[in-house]
Design a protein around this motif. Structure first.
Motif, mmCIF file in Angstrom:
data_model
loop_
_atom_site.group_PDB
_atom_site.id
_atom_site.type_symbol
_atom_site.label_atom_id
_atom_site.label_comp_id
_atom_site.label_asym_id
_atom_site.label_seq_id
_atom_site.Cartn_x
_atom_site.Cartn_y
_atom_site.Cartn_z
ATOM 1 N N GLU A 66 0.834 -1.219 0.000
ATOM 2 C CA GLU A 66 0.000 0.000 0.000
ATOM 3 C C GLU A 66 0.862 1.260 0.000
ATOM 4 N N ARG A 67 2.182 1.095 0.186
ATOM 5 C CA ARG A 67 3.069 2.277 0.148
ATOM 6 C C ARG A 67 3.793 2.396 -1.199
ATOM 7 N N CYS A 68 3.349 1.590 -2.171
ATOM 8 C CA CYS A 68 4.003 1.624 -3.483
ATOM 9 C C CYS A 68 2.954 1.867 -4.565
ATOM 10 N N ALA A 69 3.273 2.687 -5.553
ATOM 11 C CA ALA A 69 2.363 2.896 -6.683
ATOM 12 C C ALA A 69 3.157 2.824 -7.986
ATOM 13 N N TYR A 70 2.492 2.346 -9.020
ATOM 14 C CA TYR A 70 3.124 2.194 -10.339
ATOM 15 C C TYR A 70 2.406 3.106 -11.337
ATOM 16 N N TYR A 71 3.188 3.858 -12.089
ATOM 17 C CA TYR A 71 2.622 4.733 -13.122
ATOM 18 C C TYR A 71 3.311 4.439 -14.448
ATOM 19 N N GLY A 72 2.646 3.622 -15.283
ATOM 20 C CA GLY A 72 3.191 3.298 -16.599
ATOM 21 C C GLY A 72 2.734 4.315 -17.631
ATOM 22 N N ASN A 73 3.290 4.181 -18.850
ATOM 23 C CA ASN A 73 2.909 5.066 -19.941
ATOM 24 C C ASN A 73 3.348 6.517 -19.695
ATOM 25 N N VAL A 74 4.399 6.691 -18.890
ATOM 26 C CA VAL A 74 4.911 8.034 -18.593
ATOM 27 C C VAL A 74 6.400 8.072 -18.961
ATOM 28 N N THR A 75 6.751 8.889 -19.940
ATOM 29 C CA THR A 75 8.157 8.992 -20.342
ATOM 30 C C THR A 75 8.817 10.159 -19.604
ATOM 31 N N VAL A 76 9.689 9.811 -18.643
ATOM 32 C CA VAL A 76 10.411 10.843 -17.893
ATOM 33 C C VAL A 76 11.438 11.487 -18.819
ATOM 34 N N GLY A 77 11.525 12.830 -18.771
ATOM 35 C CA GLY A 77 12.395 13.553 -19.691
ATOM 36 C C GLY A 77 11.584 14.171 -20.822
ATOM 37 N N ARG A 78 10.378 13.617 -21.053
ATOM 38 C CA ARG A 78 9.500 14.179 -22.075
ATOM 39 C C ARG A 78 8.160 14.592 -21.452
ATOM 40 N N ASP A 79 7.437 13.631 -20.844
ATOM 41 C CA ASP A 79 6.132 13.934 -20.244
ATOM 42 C C ASP A 79 6.282 14.703 -18.933
ATOM 43 N N VAL A 80 7.357 14.419 -18.216
ATOM 44 C CA VAL A 80 7.662 15.131 -16.958
ATOM 45 C C VAL A 80 9.185 15.165 -16.850
ATOM 46 N N THR A 81 9.740 16.295 -16.422
ATOM 47 C CA THR A 81 11.205 16.394 -16.373
ATOM 48 C C THR A 81 11.727 15.929 -15.014
ATOM 49 N N VAL A 82 13.020 15.666 -14.957
ATOM 50 C CA VAL A 82 13.629 15.258 -13.681
ATOM 51 C C VAL A 82 13.529 16.392 -12.639
ATOM 52 N N PRO A 83 13.796 17.673 -13.001
ATOM 53 C CA PRO A 83 13.611 18.736 -12.000
ATOM 54 C C PRO A 83 12.170 18.799 -11.469
ATOM 55 N N GLU A 84 11.197 18.515 -12.312
ATOM 56 C CA GLU A 84 9.796 18.488 -11.843
ATOM 57 C C GLU A 84 9.586 17.349 -10.843
ATOM 58 N N LEU A 85 10.212 16.201 -11.107
ATOM 59 C CA LEU A 85 10.119 15.088 -10.149
ATOM 60 C C LEU A 85 10.796 15.465 -8.835
ATOM 61 N N GLN A 86 11.910 16.200 -8.934
ATOM 62 C CA GLN A 86 12.628 16.604 -7.709
ATOM 63 C C GLN A 86 11.805 17.574 -6.857
ATOM 64 N N GLN A 87 10.929 18.334 -7.521
ATOM 65 C CA GLN A 87 10.040 19.224 -6.748
ATOM 66 C C GLN A 87 8.937 18.429 -6.060
ATOM 67 N N ALA A 88 8.586 17.286 -6.647
ATOM 68 C CA ALA A 88 7.472 16.501 -6.120
ATOM 69 C C ALA A 88 7.907 15.463 -5.075
ATOM 70 N N TYR A 89 9.196 15.079 -5.085
ATOM 71 C CA TYR A 89 9.679 13.993 -4.214
ATOM 72 C C TYR A 89 10.904 14.426 -3.413
ATOM 73 N N HIS A 90 11.107 13.749 -2.269
ATOM 74 C CA HIS A 90 12.306 14.020 -1.462
ATOM 75 C C HIS A 90 13.543 13.382 -2.083
ATOM 76 N N ALA A 91 13.339 12.258 -2.766
ATOM 77 C CA ALA A 91 14.466 11.582 -3.426
ATOM 78 C C ALA A 91 13.981 11.005 -4.751
ATOM 79 N N VAL A 92 14.844 11.086 -5.769
ATOM 80 C CA VAL A 92 14.525 10.535 -7.088
ATOM 81 C C VAL A 92 15.635 9.554 -7.465
ATOM 82 N N VAL A 93 15.246 8.316 -7.812
ATOM 83 C CA VAL A 93 16.229 7.294 -8.202
ATOM 84 C C VAL A 93 16.036 6.953 -9.681
#
Length: 454
Positions: A66-93
């Protein structure tokens, strides 16, 4: 803490698993560019190796947390950028693997009939981007450049009796193409010698025991190896002894189903590709020119140096299996294009606090699933240490997927959930059942999305 993992192959899932297991409060979101998860477990592992795919059960358990979620069909770097992910999360792997191939860099490489191992494996494993490959299998001799497990996988698929492949999850269209294949002989060619091959004994043994085929190993290649192999570590020693034994054995009459000569495969050593030779009309491959090499140094460090002599090998199909290559994902992420990795120490991306990497994009495209597991646990450990040591500031709350969702919606992107994937999975298994196979993979992403009513 909210952690985001980019890529749902073994590196991504093992990273998520370790963080969830060792941090009771962490929330982990996994992003994947395809609608379907599992990366190379689905698209890289050979169809006739179903036991290797059992890790999917572990990954599914992780996705069901219940603490894990999967989001397919999302191309990181195109649909959402890494800096945008960094604003949304404490850590990005970043665990997005290696989605390109190393190039040979020789004339004729782009002729029809020359394919990368990655594209060919993707074709028979149902990777959407390779579904229209249509490799020309109308020749008798195929040549694979490389002495790794992927090279052996391809040789085995090319030469396997159809009744063996019919029971696997190989795609329908590649099975049909292999049924019409004229390929009877496969050479696996490497720059170095028998002591430097990269494949493992299990794969070699499987190839030697493949029904209806015989091995062509030249005893001359192995004459002086008995003494050299004495000091080698045990896996290398056993592997070399098996090659020597196979080379020296009297050829047994191979029983083939029906008439006709048995299929054959062999290993050629100390040959480095110089150019792919075109047919008279220049429209396809007729062979490959090899520089003969001699070895300088010994063991794994031995270097292949051209002797000045060349040899032409005839073949109508060339598959280059010289390694995969990672690509840069986003301008905001440092990338070492020389080595094809993100510069990091223990998975911490150099100069970008809160950004991490695991798997092939961290260490280069080598090793098996277990190697990636240990590597991902190592990165996950770095994330946990940074959380505990206060290196990652988790006092500002981050919205996680809440923020990403509004970004994606504004760009017209609809993510696929893990339960959506399970509907696609059920459809594949049902289609497979009808055909007497474990599954029939859907190879068109549009069709996947149609099944889930996207």
């Amino acid at each position: 803490p909210r952690v985001c993992v980019v890529g749902s192959g073994p590196a991504g899932f093992y990273t998520a698993q370790h963080i969830l297991k060792h941090h009771g409060g962490a929330l982990v979101d996994i992003y994947e560019k395809l609608p379907v998860p599992f990366g190379l477990v689905r698209f890289g592992v050979a169809p006739d190796h179903p036991e290797v795919k059992n890790v999917i059960n572990t990954f599914t358990q992780t996705a069901h947390s219940e603490r894990c979620a999967y989001y397919g069909n999302v191309t990181v770097g195109r649909d959402v950028t890494v800096p945008e992910l960094q604003q949304a999360y404490h850590a990005v792997v970043l665990s997005y693997g290696a989605e390109d191939s190393r190039v040979l860099g020789i004339p004729g490489e782009n002729l029809p009939g020359v394919y990368t191992a990655r594209a060919f494996v993707g074709w028979y494993n149902g990777l959407p981007e390779n579904r229209d490959l249509k490799p020309d299998l109308s020749c008798e001799t195929a040549l694979i450049l490389g002495h790794g497990n992927v090279a052996l996988d391809i040789a085995r698929i090319l030469l396997s009796p159809l009744q063996l492949l019919r029971k696997t999850d190989i795609t329908d269209s590649s099975l049909a193409a292999l049924a019409c294949s004229k390929v009877k002989r496969v050479w696996l060619v490497g720059r170095r010698g028998p002591l430097q091959v990269a494949f493992t004994i299990k794969e070699l043994r499987e190839m030697i025991n493949l029904p209806g085929t015989r091995a062509l190993l030249d005893p001359a290649d192995f004459t002086s190896l008995e003494s050299a192999v004495k000091d080698a570590h045990r896996p290398r020693k056993r592997l070399t002894e098996l090659m020597i034994k196979t080379a020296l054995e009297k050829p047994v009459e191979v029983q083939t189903a029906g008439a006709g000569a048995p299929r054959e495969w062999g290993l050629k050593f100390q040959r480095s590709p110089q150019e792919v030779l075109p047919s008279a009309d220049g429209r396809k491959v007729r062979g490959i020119r090899m520089a003969l090499t001699c070895l300088e140094g010994s063991g794994d460090c031995a270097k292949a140096v051209p002797t000045g002599d060349v040899e032409d090998l005839e073949c109508g199909l060339v598959l280059s299996s010289i390694g995969y290559r990672s690509l840069p994902l986003d301008p905001a992420v440092p990338f070492d294009s020389q080595r094809g990795v993100i510069p990091n120490s223990s998975g911490r991306v150099e100069g970008v606090p809160g950004l991490y990497c695991s798997g092939w994009v961290k260490r280069g495209p080598t090793g098996v699933i277990i190697t990636t597991m240990n590597d991902s646990f190592d990165t996950a450990q770095s994330v946990l240490e940074d959380l505990q040591g206060g290196v990652l500031d988790i006092s500002p709350s981050r919205e996680g997927f809440g923020l990403v969702e509004s970004i994606l919606r504004s760009r017209g992107v609809r993510p696929v959930s893990f339960s959506d994937w399970e509907k696609i999975d059920a459809a594949e298994v049902a289609r497979g059942k009808a055909a007497g196979k474990p599954r029939e993979k859907i190879v068109d992403p549009a069709e996947m999305l149609q099944i889930i009513g996207h």
